[in-house]
Design an enzyme around this catalytic site. Structure first.
Site, PDB file in Angstrom:
ATOM      1  N   GLY A  76     -15.023 -19.345  -9.585  1.00  0.00           N
ATOM      2  CA  GLY A  76     -15.873 -20.104 -10.504  1.00  0.00           C
ATOM      3  C   GLY A  76     -15.570 -19.930 -11.969  1.00  0.00           C
ATOM      4  O   GLY A  76     -16.437 -19.519 -12.720  1.00  0.00           O
TER       5      GLY A  76
ATOM      6  N   ARG B  49       2.300  10.655  16.185  1.00  0.00           N
ATOM      7  CA  ARG B  49       2.653   9.338  15.649  1.00  0.00           C
ATOM      8  C   ARG B  49       2.666   9.337  14.124  1.00  0.00           C
ATOM      9  O   ARG B  49       2.077  10.204  13.483  1.00  0.00           O
ATOM     10  CB  ARG B  49       1.604   8.302  16.067  1.00  0.00           C
ATOM     11  CG  ARG B  49       1.735   7.835  17.483  1.00  0.00           C
ATOM     12  CD  ARG B  49       0.577   6.900  17.804  1.00  0.00           C
ATOM     13  NE  ARG B  49       0.704   6.362  19.145  1.00  0.00           N
ATOM     14  CZ  ARG B  49      -0.300   5.927  19.877  1.00  0.00           C
ATOM     15  NH1 ARG B  49      -1.536   5.964  19.403  1.00  0.00           N
ATOM     16  NH2 ARG B  49      -0.098   5.434  21.080  1.00  0.00           N
TER      17      ARG B  49
ATOM     18  N   THR C  70     -15.147  -3.026 -10.383  1.00  0.00           N
ATOM     19  CA  THR C  70     -14.083  -3.282  -9.402  1.00  0.00           C
ATOM     20  C   THR C  70     -13.841  -2.019  -8.594  1.00  0.00           C
ATOM     21  O   THR C  70     -13.840  -0.920  -9.157  1.00  0.00           O
ATOM     22  CB  THR C  70     -12.733  -3.719 -10.025  1.00  0.00           C
ATOM     23  OG1 THR C  70     -11.732  -3.684  -8.998  1.00  0.00           O
ATOM     24  CG2 THR C  70     -12.267  -2.842 -11.156  1.00  0.00           C
TER      25      THR C  70
ATOM     26  N   ASP D  86     -11.079  -1.391  -7.470  1.00  0.00           N
ATOM     27  CA  ASP D  86      -9.692  -1.015  -7.791  1.00  0.00           C
ATOM     28  C   ASP D  86      -9.583  -0.019  -8.945  1.00  0.00           C
ATOM     29  O   ASP D  86      -8.540   0.607  -9.124  1.00  0.00           O
ATOM     30  CB  ASP D  86      -8.879  -2.263  -8.157  1.00  0.00           C
ATOM     31  CG  ASP D  86      -8.662  -3.193  -6.978  1.00  0.00           C
ATOM     32  OD1 ASP D  86      -9.094  -2.847  -5.867  1.00  0.00           O
ATOM     33  OD2 ASP D  86      -8.057  -4.263  -7.174  1.00  0.00           O
TER      34      ASP D  86
END
Ligand code: F6P
Length: 367
Positions: free
Chosen positions: A85, A182, A145, A147
């Site tokens: 937006g 693994r 955020t 991040d």
């Protein structure tokens, strides 16, 4: 003629909106702003879905303290959000083009009789806020955020919650990786910066951490994984940020950018896992944490930061410090001009002490 700053009317009625991807703590900021504003006799109007709330009629509502009771611990945002937006380049699907709706937003701001706006968002939303601020709308920004890549603030809320979740995921992957001997590759968010990968990787005891700031060489990563066999550790945990790239390579894109919408990243963990399996002959699996990192209740750290940001934003409104963003400069919450952050990303510095600590502990950064 617009009033000079000294004789502008007092702030009595404000709008608040949340833009961009959600982050745990958004509701905590909304609650803090509404309650702190009410304490000063200021009425808050909640605008829905970012700046859409200033484009379309009936997309706003009064928020009284009772409307925000109980939302401190809830993820998401009661106002809704969007990262599509931008009123300065609003996508219109019927024409395939974009149109400038910024005049409409300014008009609505006055129609709603608002004196100022609190804009909670990431780099994109705060850039829009900066544009409106230059058009004379009194604005205080609140950085958000998971991040943690917004400049001028040590932390954004949501980051700590994302790191806690990713650390827990790495802990869980450790036990199954060890049981099956693994290699487990886990992809975390972080488009342009590797803060989540680095912090969760170090907190979770990863063996390899790949971040956008340091292009990786998988031959070197494979070497590190094989080395672990020599002291009996037959498993490895590799944390990869979604924006990490191989030396000379590109980011892994799931969906190309289109108009105002940025490209969608993802898939690097799968690429890394396939190549590491070939290079090490070890069974390698991968998992993408994705939006799980953005959900759930904010940690106590994020609740406190979000609450401080919200309360300080109201103080800045009262002090008429418009065109600014609240920022965490430990131990204080300060105001920084919005123009200082526009178009910039806070990357992990290569000589950052957490990077040095990781290297000292033998964690491979892929270089
Ligand atoms: O900027 C926050 C973030 O979570 C990034 O880490 C991620 O790349 C992006 O948002 C994902 O956005 P969306 O939810 O629009 O896919």
């Amino acid at each position: 003629m617009s009033a000079s700053p000294e004789n502008r009317p007092a702030v009595r009625r404000i709008g608040i909106l949340t833009g961009g991807g959600d982050a745990p703590g958004l509701n905590a900021v909304i609650r803090a702003v509404v309650k702190a504003a009410a304490s000063h006799g200021i009425k808050t109007i909640g605008l829905e879905d970012s700046f859409d709330g200033l484009i379309e009629p009936d997309r706003c509502r009064v928020l009284a303290p009772r409307d925000v009771t109980g939302i401190l611990r809830i993820g998401g945002t009661i106002l809704g959000t969007t990262n599509r937006g931008n009123p300065f380049a609003y996508p219109i699907e019927t024409t395939g083009g974009t149109r400038d709706y910024s005049d409409r937003c300014v008009e609505m701001f006055h129609e709603l009789k608002l004196d100022a706006l609190v804009v909670i968002g990431g780099d994109g939303t705060l850039s829009i806020a900066h544009q409106f601020s230059r058009r004379g709308i009194p604005i205080v920004g609140v950085p958000k955020t998971i991040d943690n890549d917004i400049p001028e603030t040590t932390n954004t809320f949501g980051f700590d919650t994302a790191v806690s979740f990713a650390t827990d995921a790495i802990d869980r992957l450790h036990t199954t990786a060890e049981a099956h001997h693994r290699v487990m590759v886990v992809e975390v968010m972080g488009r342009y910066a590797g803060w989540i990968a680095l912090y969760a990787g170090v907190a979770g005891g990863a063996d390899v951490i790949l971040i956008p700031e340091i292009p990786f060489d998988l031959a070197k990563v494979a070497e590190r994984i094989m080395q672990r066999d020599t002291y009996g550790a037959r498993f490895s945990i590799v944390v990869v940020a979604e924006g990490a790239t191989p030396v000379g390579g590109k980011v892994s894109v799931v969906k190309e950018a289109s108009g105002a919408v940025v490209e969608r990243l993802g898939g690097m963990a799968g690429i890394v896992a396939t190549q590491l399996e070939e290079l090490t002959s070890k069974e390698t699996r991968f998992v993408v944490l994705g939006h799980l990192q953005r959900g759930g209740a904010p940690t106590s750290f994020d609740r406190i930061l979000a609450t401080r940001f919200g309360a300080r934003a109201v103080e800045l409104l009262l002090e008429r410090q418009f065109g600014t963003m609240v920022a965490f400069h430990p131990p204080d919450i300060v105001a920084v001009p919005l123009e200082r952050i526009v178009g910039k990303t806070k990357s992990v510095p290569r000589d950052f002490d957490v990077i040095r600590a990781a290297r000292a502990l033998g964690i491979s950064l892929g270089d």
